[in-house]
Design a protein around this motif. Structure first.
Motif, PDB file in Angstrom:
ATOM      1  N   LEU A  24       0.817  -1.212   0.000  1.00  0.00           N
ATOM      2  CA  LEU A  24       0.000   0.000   0.000  1.00  0.00           C
ATOM      3  C   LEU A  24       0.857   1.271   0.000  1.00  0.00           C
ATOM      4  O   LEU A  24       0.337   2.358  -0.258  1.00  0.00           O
ATOM      5  CB  LEU A  24      -0.922   0.021   1.230  1.00  0.00           C
ATOM      6  CG  LEU A  24      -1.969  -1.096   1.309  1.00  0.00           C
ATOM      7  CD1 LEU A  24      -2.626  -1.098   2.677  1.00  0.00           C
ATOM      8  CD2 LEU A  24      -3.008  -0.924   0.211  1.00  0.00           C
ATOM      9  N   THR A  25       2.140   1.139   0.282  1.00  0.00           N
ATOM     10  CA  THR A  25       3.014   2.319   0.284  1.00  0.00           C
ATOM     11  C   THR A  25       3.088   2.991  -1.085  1.00  0.00           C
ATOM     12  O   THR A  25       3.519   4.144  -1.176  1.00  0.00           O
ATOM     13  CB  THR A  25       4.447   1.951   0.732  1.00  0.00           C
ATOM     14  OG1 THR A  25       4.931   0.866  -0.066  1.00  0.00           O
ATOM     15  CG2 THR A  25       4.473   1.560   2.190  1.00  0.00           C
ATOM     16  N   ASP A  26       2.648   2.297  -2.135  1.00  0.00           N
ATOM     17  CA  ASP A  26       2.639   2.913  -3.468  1.00  0.00           C
ATOM     18  C   ASP A  26       1.750   4.154  -3.501  1.00  0.00           C
ATOM     19  O   ASP A  26       1.939   5.035  -4.343  1.00  0.00           O
ATOM     20  CB  ASP A  26       2.132   1.914  -4.517  1.00  0.00           C
ATOM     21  CG  ASP A  26       3.133   0.802  -4.796  1.00  0.00           C
ATOM     22  OD1 ASP A  26       4.288   0.940  -4.370  1.00  0.00           O
ATOM     23  OD2 ASP A  26       2.739  -0.198  -5.418  1.00  0.00           O
ATOM     24  N   ARG A  27       0.764   4.218  -2.592  1.00  0.00           N
ATOM     25  CA  ARG A  27      -0.151   5.368  -2.560  1.00  0.00           C
ATOM     26  C   ARG A  27       0.068   6.265  -1.344  1.00  0.00           C
ATOM     27  O   ARG A  27      -0.761   7.114  -1.049  1.00  0.00           O
ATOM     28  CB  ARG A  27      -1.601   4.871  -2.583  1.00  0.00           C
ATOM     29  CG  ARG A  27      -1.986   4.226  -3.900  1.00  0.00           C
ATOM     30  CD  ARG A  27      -3.471   3.920  -3.958  1.00  0.00           C
ATOM     31  NE  ARG A  27      -3.820   2.743  -3.174  1.00  0.00           N
ATOM     32  CZ  ARG A  27      -4.681   2.730  -2.181  1.00  0.00           C
ATOM     33  NH1 ARG A  27      -5.287   3.851  -1.794  1.00  0.00           N
ATOM     34  NH2 ARG A  27      -4.958   1.615  -1.538  1.00  0.00           N
ATOM     35  N   VAL A  28       1.177   6.055  -0.652  1.00  0.00           N
ATOM     36  CA  VAL A  28       1.443   6.805   0.578  1.00  0.00           C
ATOM     37  C   VAL A  28       2.822   7.443   0.522  1.00  0.00           C
ATOM     38  O   VAL A  28       3.819   6.760   0.260  1.00  0.00           O
ATOM     39  CB  VAL A  28       1.359   5.886   1.814  1.00  0.00           C
ATOM     40  CG1 VAL A  28       1.613   6.698   3.084  1.00  0.00           C
ATOM     41  CG2 VAL A  28       0.010   5.184   1.888  1.00  0.00           C
ATOM     42  N   MET A  29       2.885   8.746   0.769  1.00  0.00           N
ATOM     43  CA  MET A  29       4.162   9.419   0.959  1.00  0.00           C
ATOM     44  C   MET A  29       4.356   9.636   2.448  1.00  0.00           C
ATOM     45  O   MET A  29       3.565  10.322   3.097  1.00  0.00           O
ATOM     46  CB  MET A  29       4.189  10.783   0.244  1.00  0.00           C
ATOM     47  CG  MET A  29       5.553  11.461   0.345  1.00  0.00           C
ATOM     48  SD  MET A  29       5.599  13.082  -0.469  1.00  0.00           S
ATOM     49  CE  MET A  29       4.968  14.124   0.857  1.00  0.00           C
ATOM     50  N   LEU A  30       5.390   8.999   3.011  1.00  0.00           N
ATOM     51  CA  LEU A  30       5.699   9.148   4.424  1.00  0.00           C
ATOM     52  C   LEU A  30       6.801  10.186   4.579  1.00  0.00           C
ATOM     53  O   LEU A  30       7.857  10.074   3.943  1.00  0.00           O
ATOM     54  CB  LEU A  30       6.142   7.809   5.021  1.00  0.00           C
ATOM     55  CG  LEU A  30       5.075   6.704   5.044  1.00  0.00           C
ATOM     56  CD1 LEU A  30       5.680   5.391   5.493  1.00  0.00           C
ATOM     57  CD2 LEU A  30       3.915   7.097   5.953  1.00  0.00           C
ATOM     58  N   GLN A  31       6.566  11.172   5.411  1.00  0.00           N
ATOM     59  CA  GLN A  31       7.495  12.292   5.560  1.00  0.00           C
ATOM     60  C   GLN A  31       7.831  12.501   7.037  1.00  0.00           C
ATOM     61  O   GLN A  31       6.931  12.671   7.865  1.00  0.00           O
ATOM     62  CB  GLN A  31       6.888  13.569   4.981  1.00  0.00           C
ATOM     63  CG  GLN A  31       7.764  14.805   5.149  1.00  0.00           C
ATOM     64  CD  GLN A  31       7.168  16.012   4.465  1.00  0.00           C
ATOM     65  OE1 GLN A  31       6.581  15.920   3.389  1.00  0.00           O
ATOM     66  NE2 GLN A  31       7.308  17.173   5.081  1.00  0.00           N
ATOM     67  N   GLN A  32       9.103  12.492   7.354  1.00  0.00           N
ATOM     68  CA  GLN A  32       9.512  12.757   8.730  1.00  0.00           C
ATOM     69  C   GLN A  32       9.471  14.260   8.986  1.00  0.00           C
ATOM     70  O   GLN A  32       9.994  15.053   8.210  1.00  0.00           O
ATOM     71  CB  GLN A  32      10.917  12.228   8.996  1.00  0.00           C
ATOM     72  CG  GLN A  32      11.331  12.380  10.459  1.00  0.00           C
ATOM     73  CD  GLN A  32      12.677  11.745  10.764  1.00  0.00           C
ATOM     74  OE1 GLN A  32      13.344  11.232   9.855  1.00  0.00           O
ATOM     75  NE2 GLN A  32      13.085  11.770  12.024  1.00  0.00           N
ATOM     76  N   GLY A  33       8.830  14.634  10.090  1.00  0.00           N
ATOM     77  CA  GLY A  33       8.735  16.046  10.435  1.00  0.00           C
ATOM     78  C   GLY A  33       7.380  16.379  11.012  1.00  0.00           C
ATOM     79  O   GLY A  33       6.655  15.498  11.493  1.00  0.00           O
ATOM     80  N   TYR A  34       7.029  17.654  10.939  1.00  0.00           N
ATOM     81  CA  TYR A  34       5.794  18.173  11.523  1.00  0.00           C
ATOM     82  C   TYR A  34       4.916  18.751  10.413  1.00  0.00           C
ATOM     83  O   TYR A  34       5.339  18.915   9.274  1.00  0.00           O
ATOM     84  CB  TYR A  34       6.126  19.217  12.587  1.00  0.00           C
ATOM     85  CG  TYR A  34       6.962  18.645  13.708  1.00  0.00           C
ATOM     86  CD1 TYR A  34       6.349  18.027  14.798  1.00  0.00           C
ATOM     87  CD2 TYR A  34       8.353  18.688  13.655  1.00  0.00           C
ATOM     88  CE1 TYR A  34       7.101  17.481  15.815  1.00  0.00           C
ATOM     89  CE2 TYR A  34       9.118  18.140  14.671  1.00  0.00           C
ATOM     90  CZ  TYR A  34       8.490  17.538  15.751  1.00  0.00           C
ATOM     91  OH  TYR A  34       9.243  16.992  16.753  1.00  0.00           O
ATOM     92  N   VAL A  35       3.695  19.067  10.774  1.00  0.00           N
ATOM     93  CA  VAL A  35       2.727  19.455   9.760  1.00  0.00           C
ATOM     94  C   VAL A  35       3.128  20.737   9.049  1.00  0.00           C
ATOM     95  O   VAL A  35       2.811  20.916   7.865  1.00  0.00           O
ATOM     96  CB  VAL A  35       1.321  19.583  10.378  1.00  0.00           C
ATOM     97  CG1 VAL A  35       1.235  20.744  11.345  1.00  0.00           C
ATOM     98  CG2 VAL A  35       0.261  19.689   9.295  1.00  0.00           C
ATOM     99  N   ASP A  36       3.851  21.628   9.720  1.00  0.00           N
ATOM    100  CA  ASP A  36       4.236  22.857   9.039  1.00  0.00           C
ATOM    101  C   ASP A  36       5.280  22.618   7.958  1.00  0.00           C
ATOM    102  O   ASP A  36       5.555  23.509   7.149  1.00  0.00           O
ATOM    103  CB  ASP A  36       4.709  23.926  10.033  1.00  0.00           C
ATOM    104  CG  ASP A  36       5.737  23.419  11.015  1.00  0.00           C
ATOM    105  OD1 ASP A  36       6.102  22.235  10.953  1.00  0.00           O
ATOM    106  OD2 ASP A  36       6.181  24.213  11.864  1.00  0.00           O
TER     107      ASP A  36
END
Length: 227
Positions: A92-104
């Protein structure tokens, strides 16, 4: 934003995380289903969804499995938790971008929906307001936002009662009562917990409209609002 106090950079804590929500949060599985339903009310079939505090990947996995046309951005400050999310999601990661950090630091969107589950009680109050504003700013007009976290009355007697109930629920899930009480005491000392009235007020001050309570599980509350 500065990192909220939490154990989610500890490898052992992260390894044990997957079973935690079901053990600690009353009605966890149904709450996730309700979150899905509330997002689906307004999100299109090809929705772009922002998940704040995505580490672990539990809600991402449910939503991605339920909606083959949805795409996701998952943001979390913990590298270890994002690794767990990647493992949980599998193909399912094909449709998910995982980003380290905070919403800003998340993409500007605009997003068609957003969630923030079991996160805000880790965020100091002054930063919580900013987080809510940053989520709102990234949503399309009318887009749904679902938020769930610890929230209960804050008079000394009521606070003690709710923390006691929190400990009792954890103990009923098989955790030693002494450990459950110690954990609840630590939650009360370290986390940023406010009353449901204050939580609703902060959501409205951030610009969300139609804010409604949809979930109450002992010490936890959940709301839906719209950008």
């Amino acid at each position: 934003m500065t990192a909220p106090p939490n154990p989610f950079n500890d490898v052992q804590s992260v390894a044990n995380y997957v079973d935690g929500p079901a053990r600690n949060v009353p009605g966890w599985a149904d709450m996730i289903r309700m979150t899905d339903l509330l997002l689906t009310e307004r999100a299109p079939d090809d929705a772009n969804v922002l998940v704040v505090g995505a580490g672990g990947g539990l809600e991402l996995k449910h939503l991605a499995q339920a909606h083959s046309g949805w795409r996701f951005v998952g943001v979390d400050p913990s590298h270890e938790m994002l690794k767990l999310a990647h493992t949980m999601l599998g193909p399912l990661t094909d449709r998910v971008m995982l980003q380290q950090g905070y919403v800003d630091g998340a993409p500007e969107g605009p997003f068609d929906a957003a969630t923030c589950l079991l996160v805000l009680h880790f965020v100091p109050l002054n930063e919580r307001r900013r987080l809510l504003v940053e989520v709102k700013r990234r949503l399309r007009p009318g887009a749904p936002f679902v938020v769930v976290h610890l929230s209960f009355p804050q008079s000394p007697a009521e606070r003690a009662a709710w923390l006691g109930r929190y400990a009792a629920f954890i103990a009923s899930s098989g955790v030693d009562l002494t450990k459950a009480r110690a954990g609840a005491a630590a939650v009360g000392e370290r986390l940023s917990i406010v009353s449901p009235q204050d939580d609703e007020r902060m959501l409205m001050e951030a610009g969300f409209t139609g804010v409604q309570l949809f979930y109450a599980g002992l010490a936890f509350r959940g709301w839906v609002g719209h950008a």
